[in-house]
Design a protein around this motif. Structure first.
Motif, mmCIF file in Angstrom:
data_model
loop_
_atom_site.group_PDB
_atom_site.id
_atom_site.type_symbol
_atom_site.label_atom_id
_atom_site.label_comp_id
_atom_site.label_asym_id
_atom_site.label_seq_id
_atom_site.Cartn_x
_atom_site.Cartn_y
_atom_site.Cartn_z
ATOM 1 N N THR A 89 0.831 -1.213 0.000
ATOM 2 C CA THR A 89 0.000 0.000 0.000
ATOM 3 C C THR A 89 0.854 1.246 0.000
ATOM 4 O OG1 THR A 89 -0.086 -0.110 2.426
ATOM 5 C CG2 THR A 89 -1.898 -1.130 1.209
ATOM 6 N N ASN A 90 2.154 1.114 0.293
ATOM 7 C CA ASN A 90 3.036 2.270 0.370
ATOM 8 C C ASN A 90 4.457 1.799 0.069
ATOM 9 O OD1 ASN A 90 4.787 4.389 1.428
ATOM 10 N ND2 ASN A 90 2.979 5.197 2.462
ATOM 11 N N PHE A 91 5.113 2.443 -0.893
ATOM 12 C CA PHE A 91 6.464 2.050 -1.278
ATOM 13 C C PHE A 91 7.538 2.976 -0.729
ATOM 14 C CE2 PHE A 91 4.287 -0.787 -4.099
ATOM 15 C CZ PHE A 91 5.151 -1.868 -4.194
ATOM 16 N N SER A 92 7.174 3.841 0.195
ATOM 17 C CA SER A 92 8.178 4.656 0.876
ATOM 18 C C SER A 92 9.108 3.753 1.670
ATOM 19 C CB SER A 92 7.492 5.652 1.817
ATOM 20 O OG SER A 92 8.376 6.081 2.826
ATOM 21 N N LEU A 93 10.416 3.948 1.513
ATOM 22 C CA LEU A 93 11.367 3.139 2.262
ATOM 23 C C LEU A 93 11.303 3.481 3.750
ATOM 24 C CD1 LEU A 93 14.448 3.186 -0.152
ATOM 25 C CD2 LEU A 93 12.446 1.686 -0.154
ATOM 26 N N GLY A 94 10.977 4.745 4.065
ATOM 27 C CA GLY A 94 10.819 5.130 5.462
ATOM 28 C C GLY A 94 9.638 4.449 6.115
ATOM 29 N N VAL A 95 8.532 4.324 5.393
ATOM 30 C CA VAL A 95 7.362 3.633 5.933
ATOM 31 C C VAL A 95 7.664 2.145 6.126
ATOM 32 C CG1 VAL A 95 5.006 2.882 5.383
ATOM 33 C CG2 VAL A 95 5.646 5.283 5.139
ATOM 34 N N ALA A 96 8.488 1.566 5.260
ATOM 35 C CA ALA A 96 8.874 0.163 5.434
ATOM 36 C C ALA A 96 9.574 -0.032 6.775
ATOM 37 C CB ALA A 96 9.783 -0.285 4.290
ATOM 38 N N ILE A 97 10.442 0.902 7.129
ATOM 39 C CA ILE A 97 11.115 0.838 8.425
ATOM 40 C C ILE A 97 10.115 1.076 9.550
ATOM 41 C CG2 ILE A 97 12.818 1.949 9.891
ATOM 42 C CD1 ILE A 97 14.032 0.169 7.772
ATOM 43 N N LEU A 98 9.185 2.017 9.345
ATOM 44 C CA LEU A 98 8.173 2.294 10.365
ATOM 45 C C LEU A 98 7.339 1.051 10.658
ATOM 46 C CD1 LEU A 98 6.753 4.377 12.188
ATOM 47 C CD2 LEU A 98 5.277 4.950 10.232
ATOM 48 N N ASN A 99 6.967 0.309 9.632
ATOM 49 C CA ASN A 99 6.210 -0.931 9.835
ATOM 50 C C ASN A 99 6.944 -1.867 10.794
ATOM 51 O OD1 ASN A 99 4.091 -0.274 8.098
ATOM 52 N ND2 ASN A 99 5.115 -1.146 6.317
ATOM 53 N N GLU A 100 8.240 -2.011 10.575
ATOM 54 C CA GLU A 100 9.034 -2.902 11.418
ATOM 55 C C GLU A 100 9.114 -2.381 12.849
ATOM 56 O OE1 GLU A 100 13.486 -4.979 11.474
ATOM 57 O OE2 GLU A 100 12.826 -3.792 9.751
ATOM 58 N N LEU A 101 9.315 -1.070 13.008
ATOM 59 C CA LEU A 101 9.408 -0.481 14.341
ATOM 60 C C LEU A 101 8.098 -0.626 15.113
ATOM 61 C CD1 LEU A 101 11.374 2.793 13.502
ATOM 62 C CD2 LEU A 101 12.265 0.744 14.646
ATOM 63 N N VAL A 102 6.973 -0.471 14.400
ATOM 64 C CA VAL A 102 5.660 -0.593 15.050
ATOM 65 C C VAL A 102 5.464 -2.009 15.574
ATOM 66 C CG1 VAL A 102 3.180 -0.628 14.589
ATOM 67 C CG2 VAL A 102 4.563 1.315 13.835
ATOM 68 N N GLU A 103 5.807 -2.996 14.766
ATOM 69 C CA GLU A 103 5.651 -4.378 15.214
ATOM 70 C C GLU A 103 6.525 -4.656 16.439
ATOM 71 O OE1 GLU A 103 6.186 -8.951 13.494
ATOM 72 O OE2 GLU A 103 6.063 -7.248 12.096
ATOM 73 N N ARG A 104 7.772 -4.166 16.412
ATOM 74 C CA ARG A 104 8.681 -4.384 17.533
ATOM 75 C C ARG A 104 8.194 -3.665 18.784
ATOM 76 N NH1 ARG A 104 14.508 -2.913 15.316
ATOM 77 N NH2 ARG A 104 15.034 -3.319 17.517
ATOM 78 N N ALA A 105 7.676 -2.436 18.634
ATOM 79 C CA ALA A 105 7.171 -1.692 19.790
ATOM 80 C C ALA A 105 5.969 -2.382 20.407
ATOM 81 C CB ALA A 105 6.819 -0.267 19.370
ATOM 82 N N ALA A 106 5.063 -2.883 19.553
ATOM 83 C CA ALA A 106 3.875 -3.581 20.062
ATOM 84 C C ALA A 106 4.262 -4.828 20.855
ATOM 85 C CB ALA A 106 2.956 -3.951 18.899
ATOM 86 N N GLN A 107 5.276 -5.545 20.372
ATOM 87 C CA GLN A 107 5.745 -6.730 21.082
ATOM 88 C C GLN A 107 6.351 -6.365 22.434
ATOM 89 O OE1 GLN A 107 8.496 -8.284 18.212
ATOM 90 N NE2 GLN A 107 6.951 -9.514 17.136
ATOM 91 N N ALA A 108 7.066 -5.233 22.464
ATOM 92 C CA ALA A 108 7.798 -4.840 23.670
ATOM 93 C C ALA A 108 6.925 -4.129 24.697
ATOM 94 C CB ALA A 108 8.977 -3.949 23.294
ATOM 95 N N LEU A 109 5.732 -3.676 24.275
ATOM 96 C CA LEU A 109 4.883 -2.881 25.158
ATOM 97 C C LEU A 109 3.499 -3.517 25.280
ATOM 98 C CD1 LEU A 109 5.848 0.619 23.696
ATOM 99 C CD2 LEU A 109 6.724 -0.418 25.812
ATOM 100 N N PRO A 110 3.420 -4.743 25.786
ATOM 101 C CA PRO A 110 2.120 -5.406 25.895
ATOM 102 C C PRO A 110 1.203 -4.659 26.860
ATOM 103 C CG PRO A 110 3.792 -6.614 27.130
ATOM 104 C CD PRO A 110 4.522 -5.571 26.324
ATOM 105 N N GLY A 111 -0.069 -4.561 26.474
ATOM 106 C CA GLY A 111 -1.051 -3.897 27.323
ATOM 107 C C GLY A 111 -1.145 -2.401 27.137
ATOM 108 N N TRP A 112 -0.245 -1.810 26.357
ATOM 109 C CA TRP A 112 -0.308 -0.374 26.110
ATOM 110 C C TRP A 112 -1.370 -0.081 25.047
ATOM 111 C CZ3 TRP A 112 4.432 3.224 26.533
ATOM 112 C CH2 TRP A 112 5.194 2.876 27.653
ATOM 113 N N ASP A 113 -1.999 1.099 25.158
ATOM 114 C CA ASP A 113 -2.926 1.539 24.112
ATOM 115 C C ASP A 113 -2.151 1.826 22.833
ATOM 116 O OD1 ASP A 113 -5.131 1.421 25.790
ATOM 117 O OD2 ASP A 113 -4.892 3.491 26.465
#
Length: 240
Positions: free
Chosen positions: A120-144
């Motif tokens: 849906t988005n070919f920005s290389l920066g967004v590709a990195i953001l996708n990875e960071l979001v997944e890692r943050a969600a894993q590291a911050l269970p229970g956060w909104d």
């Protein structure tokens, strides 16, 4: 003495659109790529533009040999370009949004025989953001988890496809995302993913200020996809 490698031969499907025009312009600035065909939805008024032959979508079967196709068109034209790439055994890079479940299933089947990247988005920066979001969600269970996206007033879909992809990444990390959308002025695209806990907040942000980033990203992915084995690839799989 070694031979100079030939430029990668690119077919651009959806050449008359805004993204197609950007792809044609930016591909012309690269020595490692050469556009061998541009496909328009209707019969082109000029058959050759800046040395590039143009074809209508109905003439797709007669296009010259190519190494990779880049597709930014409409769902109605997606099936044809996918079928062409499968029949010729060539990779496909597609940013066509709004494809239905049947077309997604066709992508999965095609990945058994050709390498392809749909995003849906070919920005290389967004590709990195996708990875960071997944890692943050894993590291911050229970956060909104809240995803706020802003675009220009002419964008109709909400949440944006990029926001939904970010939400999928958050979900893979265990979060349950909520969405908010803003349509204002001429904003190219802004996405904020916010994780909120007791007494603290983490924000991951990407701001696009020029639409060329999406075309540059697609060209980057196309150049990397050619040498890959069959399969479905994400943009972040092809950053190196």
């Amino acid at each position: 003495m070694t031979d100079t490698p030939h430029p990668c031969r690119v077919l651009i499907h959806g050449a008359s659109g805004r993204m197609g025009q950007a792809l044609l312009r930016l591909a012309g600035e690269r020595d490692d790529l050469t556009v061998v065909a541009a496909i328009d939805r209707s019969t082109p008024s000029q058959r050759v533009v800046d040395g590039i032959p143009h074809f209508s979508a109905d003439e797709l079967g007669g296009v010259p040999a190519f190494d990779v196709a880049i597709d930014f068109s409409l769902p109605a034209g997606f099936d044809r370009i996918l079928a062409l790439c499968v029949s010729r055994g060539r990779p496909l890079v597609s940013g066509t949004t709004g494809i239905d479940e049947g077309q997604r299933e066709a992508l999965a089947r095609a990945a058994a025989t050709i390498p392809l990247a749909w995003a849906t988005n070919f920005s290389l920066g967004v590709a990195i953001l996708n990875e960071l979001v997944e890692r943050a969600a894993q590291a911050l269970p229970g956060w909104d988890c809240d995803i706020v996206e802003s675009h220009h007033v002419h964008k109709l879909d909400a949440p944006s496809g990029t926001a939904l992809t970010l939400g999928e990444c958050a979900g893979q990390g265990g979060a349950t995302p909520r969405y908010a959308s803003l349509r204002a002025g001429d904003i190219v695209g802004e996405h904020t993913v916010q994780f909120t806990g007791l007494g603290e907040r983490v924000e991951l942000v990407h701001r696009a200020t020029n639409r060329d980033i999406f075309a540059r990203g697609a060209l980057h992915v196309a150049s990397r996809l050619v040498a890959r084995p069959p399969g479905q690839y994400r943009v972040r799989d092809l950053l190196d």
